[in-house]
Design a protein around this motif. Structure first.
Motif, PDB file in Angstrom:
ATOM      1  N   TYR A   1      -3.130   7.751   7.227  1.00 22.36           N
ATOM      2  CA  TYR A   1      -2.926   6.340   6.903  1.00 22.36           C
ATOM      3  C   TYR A   1      -1.649   5.853   7.570  1.00 22.36           C
ATOM      4  O   TYR A   1      -1.601   4.813   8.199  1.00 22.36           O
ATOM      5  CB  TYR A   1      -2.762   6.254   5.389  1.00 22.36           C
ATOM      6  CG  TYR A   1      -3.088   4.920   4.815  1.00 22.36           C
ATOM      7  CD1 TYR A   1      -4.095   4.804   3.882  1.00 22.36           C
ATOM      8  CD2 TYR A   1      -2.399   3.785   5.186  1.00 22.36           C
ATOM      9  CE1 TYR A   1      -4.415   3.584   3.336  1.00 22.36           C
ATOM     10  CE2 TYR A   1      -2.709   2.567   4.657  1.00 22.36           C
ATOM     11  CZ  TYR A   1      -3.719   2.465   3.728  1.00 22.36           C
ATOM     12  OH  TYR A   1      -4.035   1.264   3.189  1.00 22.36           O
TER      13      TYR A   1
ATOM     14  N   LEU B   1      -8.956   4.259   1.990  1.00 26.65           N
ATOM     15  CA  LEU B   1      -9.199   4.173   3.425  1.00 26.65           C
ATOM     16  C   LEU B   1     -10.002   5.384   3.870  1.00 26.65           C
ATOM     17  O   LEU B   1      -9.682   6.516   3.527  1.00 26.65           O
ATOM     18  CB  LEU B   1      -7.850   4.135   4.166  1.00 26.65           C
ATOM     19  CG  LEU B   1      -7.897   3.468   5.534  1.00 26.65           C
ATOM     20  CD1 LEU B   1      -8.204   1.994   5.402  1.00 26.65           C
ATOM     21  CD2 LEU B   1      -6.583   3.642   6.257  1.00 26.65           C
TER      22      LEU B   1
ATOM     23  N   GLN C   1     -10.891   1.045  11.706  1.00 22.94           N
ATOM     24  CA  GLN C   1     -10.654   1.564  10.353  1.00 22.94           C
ATOM     25  C   GLN C   1     -11.490   0.832   9.304  1.00 22.94           C
ATOM     26  O   GLN C   1     -11.730  -0.363   9.438  1.00 22.94           O
ATOM     27  CB  GLN C   1      -9.189   1.350  10.025  1.00 22.94           C
ATOM     28  CG  GLN C   1      -8.308   2.196  10.899  1.00 22.94           C
ATOM     29  CD  GLN C   1      -7.492   3.106  10.044  1.00 22.94           C
ATOM     30  OE1 GLN C   1      -6.516   2.714   9.513  1.00 22.94           O
ATOM     31  NE2 GLN C   1      -7.914   4.329   9.907  1.00 22.94           N
ATOM     32  N   GLN C   2     -11.906   1.564   8.295  1.00 19.19           N
ATOM     33  CA  GLN C   2     -12.710   0.951   7.246  1.00 19.19           C
ATOM     34  C   GLN C   2     -12.285   1.464   5.872  1.00 19.19           C
ATOM     35  O   GLN C   2     -11.776   2.565   5.753  1.00 19.19           O
ATOM     36  CB  GLN C   2     -14.190   1.289   7.445  1.00 19.19           C
ATOM     37  CG  GLN C   2     -14.887   0.420   8.472  1.00 19.19           C
ATOM     38  CD  GLN C   2     -14.927  -1.052   8.105  1.00 19.19           C
ATOM     39  OE1 GLN C   2     -14.643  -1.435   6.980  1.00 19.19           O
ATOM     40  NE2 GLN C   2     -15.263  -1.894   9.072  1.00 19.19           N
ATOM     41  N   TYR C   3     -12.533   0.632   4.846  1.00 20.02           N
ATOM     42  CA  TYR C   3     -12.312   1.085   3.473  1.00 20.02           C
ATOM     43  C   TYR C   3     -13.619   1.623   2.902  1.00 20.02           C
ATOM     44  O   TYR C   3     -14.704   1.244   3.326  1.00 20.02           O
ATOM     45  CB  TYR C   3     -11.826  -0.083   2.604  1.00 20.02           C
ATOM     46  CG  TYR C   3     -10.357  -0.357   2.765  1.00 20.02           C
ATOM     47  CD1 TYR C   3      -9.422   0.466   2.146  1.00 20.02           C
ATOM     48  CD2 TYR C   3      -9.895  -1.411   3.536  1.00 20.02           C
ATOM     49  CE1 TYR C   3      -8.063   0.234   2.282  1.00 20.02           C
ATOM     50  CE2 TYR C   3      -8.542  -1.659   3.686  1.00 20.02           C
ATOM     51  CZ  TYR C   3      -7.627  -0.829   3.053  1.00 20.02           C
ATOM     52  OH  TYR C   3      -6.288  -1.051   3.202  1.00 20.02           O
TER      53      TYR C   3
ATOM     54  N   PHE D   1     -10.352  -4.810   5.157  1.00 19.31           N
ATOM     55  CA  PHE D   1      -9.371  -4.387   6.167  1.00 19.31           C
ATOM     56  C   PHE D   1      -8.706  -5.600   6.814  1.00 19.31           C
ATOM     57  O   PHE D   1      -7.505  -5.608   7.055  1.00 19.31           O
ATOM     58  CB  PHE D   1     -10.046  -3.514   7.232  1.00 19.31           C
ATOM     59  CG  PHE D   1      -9.066  -2.819   8.105  1.00 19.31           C
ATOM     60  CD1 PHE D   1      -8.404  -1.688   7.659  1.00 19.31           C
ATOM     61  CD2 PHE D   1      -8.751  -3.313   9.362  1.00 19.31           C
ATOM     62  CE1 PHE D   1      -7.456  -1.050   8.438  1.00 19.31           C
ATOM     63  CE2 PHE D   1      -7.806  -2.682  10.160  1.00 19.31           C
ATOM     64  CZ  PHE D   1      -7.168  -1.539   9.700  1.00 19.31           C
ATOM     65  N   LYS D   2      -9.528  -6.636   7.069  1.00 18.38           N
ATOM     66  CA  LYS D   2      -8.978  -7.827   7.715  1.00 18.38           C
ATOM     67  C   LYS D   2      -8.195  -8.685   6.726  1.00 18.38           C
ATOM     68  O   LYS D   2      -7.213  -9.307   7.075  1.00 18.38           O
ATOM     69  CB  LYS D   2     -10.130  -8.662   8.281  1.00 18.38           C
ATOM     70  CG  LYS D   2     -10.367  -8.408   9.762  1.00 18.38           C
ATOM     71  CD  LYS D   2     -11.366  -9.414  10.307  1.00 18.38           C
ATOM     72  CE  LYS D   2     -12.638  -8.682  10.644  1.00 18.38           C
ATOM     73  NZ  LYS D   2     -13.778  -9.517  10.818  1.00 18.38           N
TER      74      LYS D   2
ATOM     75  N   ARG E   1      -6.642  -7.863   3.811  1.00 16.96           N
ATOM     76  CA  ARG E   1      -5.517  -7.299   3.032  1.00 16.96           C
ATOM     77  C   ARG E   1      -4.176  -7.947   3.429  1.00 16.96           C
ATOM     78  O   ARG E   1      -3.954  -8.286   4.587  1.00 16.96           O
ATOM     79  CB  ARG E   1      -5.439  -5.787   3.243  1.00 16.96           C
ATOM     80  CG  ARG E   1      -5.118  -5.432   4.675  1.00 16.96           C
ATOM     81  CD  ARG E   1      -5.419  -4.009   5.006  1.00 16.96           C
ATOM     82  NE  ARG E   1      -5.120  -3.815   6.424  1.00 16.96           N
ATOM     83  CZ  ARG E   1      -4.649  -2.714   6.940  1.00 16.96           C
ATOM     84  NH1 ARG E   1      -4.449  -1.678   6.182  1.00 16.96           N
ATOM     85  NH2 ARG E   1      -4.396  -2.627   8.222  1.00 16.96           N
TER      86      ARG E   1
ATOM     87  N   HIS F   1      -0.028  -3.979   3.889  1.00 21.47           N
ATOM     88  CA  HIS F   1      -0.503  -3.051   4.920  1.00 21.47           C
ATOM     89  C   HIS F   1       0.012  -1.633   4.729  1.00 21.47           C
ATOM     90  O   HIS F   1      -0.629  -0.677   5.107  1.00 21.47           O
ATOM     91  CB  HIS F   1      -0.070  -3.526   6.306  1.00 21.47           C
ATOM     92  CG  HIS F   1      -0.852  -4.703   6.771  1.00 21.47           C
ATOM     93  ND1 HIS F   1      -0.751  -5.923   6.146  1.00 21.47           N
ATOM     94  CD2 HIS F   1      -1.752  -4.853   7.776  1.00 21.47           C
ATOM     95  CE1 HIS F   1      -1.559  -6.773   6.764  1.00 21.47           C
ATOM     96  NE2 HIS F   1      -2.181  -6.153   7.742  1.00 21.47           N
TER      97      HIS F   1
END
Length: 817
Positions: free
Chosen positions: A10, A291, A300-302, A438-439, A441, A444
């Motif tokens: 992360y 994550l 990246q993805q949750y 992800f976009k 949030r 960070h």
């Protein structure tokens, strides 16, 4: 380890959007402007402060220009390929993504080039208001940038997915380091850099506030700065609605918009173990995610762990909470040990940087520091925050502060006032929603200090004195008290609590506290109504059932706080105003032991003088305070750790110094934490430490020996070398602290906790060479403190030591003192 690996991964990926706070420029504690003749000095101080504000702003302006430069760098080659047979992007796409960046860059470059020489050749005649006025007048360019920002981001995202070359470019843009910095470049993503202008425009108004504060009203700059501030504020309020387009909405299947209201990292207790989660609160649903591990270069993805529609979300009452799993709380001494380790690693990093060490060694240390800080972040929270889905499952988060808990609770309850419908998300809907996290949030980075830029303020190290005066604005009479919290090691901890003021709408506490700061940047004040109804008390001792009436937070600005004078302030919260004052003593200043001018009292007077005058073996003040603590404070939670009210401590100090006959009456009436605080203050104010300056280096060497026999030999020999009054008093205190630690299950004070509190007090030398820069002072200090704590802990863990046995034992000792 799965959780830690996840966090390390992360860290590598999330460092993309570091926040470059204005570098703090602390004033020196010995500033010549701290007192004295008003007129000229005040003008001089104002001038000095203006220069400090401007220097800090210039440094951050340089960083900002470098960030814009990094963004512009790929634009030319991209344009060049656009007209070839194999374009990376079309001219239209380039125009959309880099819209207005060149103009913004030119405006700031011109501003920086004009301001820099003025700050370098600083004197009382310098004027620069016209530069800020011109900068403010060009804010129209930012309006155009903000209007285009969302589409710029979407275009960059689409191009990234369809073009590998552009994806590679946009994932690693090189930003030049500041001129004086060791690091030549840092890698930042295009998404992070495109956000910088939005971030910048919200912050340039802050510097105008600071400049106006320190500019006399008759100065030629004053009306120009006022004008610039007016333009900036009008501009901000006009675009405030869409200032942060990252908080845009996702559309629900019914075509309604679902907005992100709040997000942040919380520790979830899941299947008996602690997990770090990223929690997202949307207008109609709470979503808990982590994550996903992804291959390098992949987007990246949750991964959604669970969600609860707000229509189904309820907070269990304290009675219902009793059936929840018991929280395993990590012992304080383990948390303290970890803090010491982190401080030691910080110190190593500083040394490596100062010696221009290898970047690989620094990276290794930083990784180690991150692991330790991550452990602390995961294991320190202990305040339960329970969430229940009325259709079944309950979830438990652990928070480090009641402040956060009430923030989350209030945000959820506010949304629940709207007409909400229950629903179930299909797997596709859930995927879309999680994909948007992800976009969208806004938080960070995991809140650990390893994630901070070097140019960010290191926070304050030392002692903050706070007087909580009074509060107004309560609708009806109540039993009221306040607690104070400061941040330390990335999370907030409660440090002090006022007494309860009964049945009033206008409590007058007027209580002073001394709070130790470890890299702190914020102070929080929470105001509670005390609950005396025993039926509502929860078995879980971490659950506070007292009602929060209001809460507020202020930044601890090094420039504002670091004066010797009290600084009065008001925090407004939910219509309640709490008045308080504060002043700060840097660690360097607080390390100095100052001998008393008069030899009649006991504070600041050599222990041998006091015992001789009293014809006693142990000073009367030590015996009386210890006796009182053993009589009624030995089971008090946090005895010696919770600070007593400073005004009470000062009153006791005055009575002991005057050898007043009413001492015993006063002691029996006084709050026990004030008595414990008076004892600590007595040892702290000794003109030389109880274990003496002469022997200090030898104690430091002795505790570092690894052979147990050699260490025992040396440590006992050192005790024997102490003057009799010091040795007898030390042994008397030692036995008392051991008795306090026997009650650890009740008072939560282990031997390690007590050693942490008393180690520096008993060993810290009277004169410490000034350690120069503030952060460095804190790091070296932590190294010394670790050893001081270890020395006291050694004697606390040792079998009973008797004065006569010690003196009789004349074995041959090789250790030369």
């Amino acid at each position: 380890m799965e959780e830690e690996e996840e966090a390390i991964g992360y860290l590598d990926k999330v460092l993309e959007d570091e926040d470059d706070s204005e570098p703090g420029t602390p004033t020196s504690p010995g500033s010549p402007f701290s007192a004295g003749e008003k007129g000229e000095r005040d003008a001089g101080k104002g001038l000095e402060m203006r220069k400090l504000v401007l220097s800090g702003f210039l440094a951050s302006e340089e960083i900002y220009i470098n960030q814009l430069e990094a963004l512009l760098l790929p634009m030319k080659p991209l344009k060049a390929t656009a007209t070839t047979s194999q374009p990376v992007l079309t001219l239209q796409q380039i125009e959309t993504i880099f819209y207005k960046i060149q103009d913004i860059y030119e405006i700031h470059k011109e501003f920086y080039d004009s301001l820099c020489p003025k700050v370098q050749q600083w004197d009382s005649n310098v004027t620069m208001g016209h530069l800020f006025q011109k900068l403010a007048s060009q804010l129209g360019v930012y309006k155009a940038f903000v209007d285009n920002y969302k589409i710029a981001l979407e275009t960059a995202e689409k191009c990234s997915q369809s073009n590998y070359q552009f994806q590679k470019i946009s994932e690693e843009l090189k930003v030049k380091g500041p001129k004086d910095s060791k690091e030549s470049h840092t890698s930042v993503t295009m998404e992070a850099l495109l956000y910088k202008p939005i971030d910048r425009v919200t912050r340039s108004t802050l510097v105008l506030h600071d400049l106006l504060k320190h500019t006399p009203a008759d100065h030629p700059d004053y009306p120009l700065l006022q004008d610039a501030l007016r333009i900036s504020q009008n501009f901000l309020s006009s675009i405030n609605e869409d200032i942060d387009p990252r908080r845009t909405a996702v559309t629900t299947p019914k075509g309604e918009t679902r907005q992100l209201v709040k997000d942040g990292f919380l520790v979830e207790l899941s299947e008996g173990s602690r997990k770090l989660r990223h929690v997202f609160l949307f207008t109609d649903v709470l979503l808990c995610a982590k994550l996903k591990k992804t291959a390098v270069g992949k987007h990246q993805q949750y991964d959604c762990k669970w969600y609860v529609p707000l229509a189904d979300l309820v907070f269990p009452s304290p009675e219902e909470s009793e059936h929840c799993p018991q929280v395993h709380v990590i012992p304080d001494h383990e948390l303290e040990d970890m803090k010491m380790k982190i401080s030691a690693i910080k110190s190593e990093v500083q040394k490596e940087k100062a010696n221009k060490g290898q970047s690989r060694a620094i990276e290794r240390l930083k990784k180690k520091m991150f692991e330790n800080e991550f452990w602390l972040l995961l294991n320190s929270p202990a305040i339960p925050f329970r969430i229940h889905n009325r259709n079944g499952k309950s979830y438990l988060f652990l928070l480090s502060s009641d402040y956060e808990r009430s923030e989350w609770r209030e945000a959820i309850q506010k949304l629940q006032k709207k007409d909400l419908q229950a629903f179930v998300l299909s797997s596709v809907e859930l995927q879309v929603l999680t994909g948007s996290c992800f976009k969208l949030r806004t938080v960070h980075n995991i809140p650990v200090t390893s994630n901070k830029d070097d140019d960010e303020s290191p926070g304050l190290y030392g002692f903050l004195h706070v007087i909580v005066h009074s509060a107004k604005g309560f609708k009806q009479s109540a039993n009221l008290y306040c607690t104070l919290e400061v941040d330390s090691f990335g999370y907030f901890v409660s440090k002090a609590k006022t007494r309860v003021f009964r049945d009033t709408t206008e409590p007058q506490w007027n209580e002073e506290f001394e709070i130790e700061l470890e890299g702190s940047q914020s102070l929080r004040i929470l105001c509670y109504e005390k609950c005396y109804d025993k039926t509502k008390l929860n078995k879980d001792n971490n659950e506070i059932v007292d009602k929060i009436m209001g809460k507020g937070q202020i930044q601890l600005d090094p420039q504002a706080v670091q004066t010797k004078n009290w600084h009065m302030d008001v925090i407004e919260m939910n219509g309640i105003k709490v008045e308080f004052s504060m002043k700060f003593t840097s660690r360097d200043m607080s390390l100095k032991r100052t001998p008393s001018k008069k030899q009649t009292g006991v504070f600041g007077v050599k222990i041998s003088v006091v015992t001789k005058r009293e014809r006693s073996k142990v000073p009367y003040i030590v015996r009386q305070c210890i006796e009182e603590v053993e009589k009624r404070g030995i089971e008090e939670v946090g005895i010696y750790r919770i600070s007593g009210v400073a005004t009470d401590i000062q009153a006791l100090k005055a009575v002991f110094d005057a050898n007043n006959k009413d001492i015993l009456v006063m002691l029996s009436d006084m709050d026990i934490n004030a008595i414990a605080g008076t004892l600590k203050l007595y040892f702290r104010e000794l003109p030389e430490p109880l274990l003496t300056d002469r022997l200090y280096p030898a104690f430091m060497e002795g505790i570092a020996l690894s052979d147990p026999a050699a260490k025992e030999n040396c440590m006992m020999h050192l005790l024997r070398s102490l003057p009799d009054p010091n040795l007898i008093t030390f042994l008397f205190l030692l036995e008392h602290l051991k008795r306090v630690a026997e009650k650890e299950p009740i008072n939560k004070m282990s031997l390690h906790n007590l050693a942490t509190v008393f180690g520096p007090t008993l060993l810290r030398p009277s004169e410490v060479e000034s350690k120069g820069h503030l952060t460095l002072a804190s790091d070296i200090w932590s190294h010394d403190v670790m050893a001081q704590v270890q020395v006291l802990l050694y004697y606390l863990q040792h079998p009973p030591i008797s004065f006569t046995e010690l003196k009789r034992n004349t074995l041959y000792f090789s250790t030369d003192v």
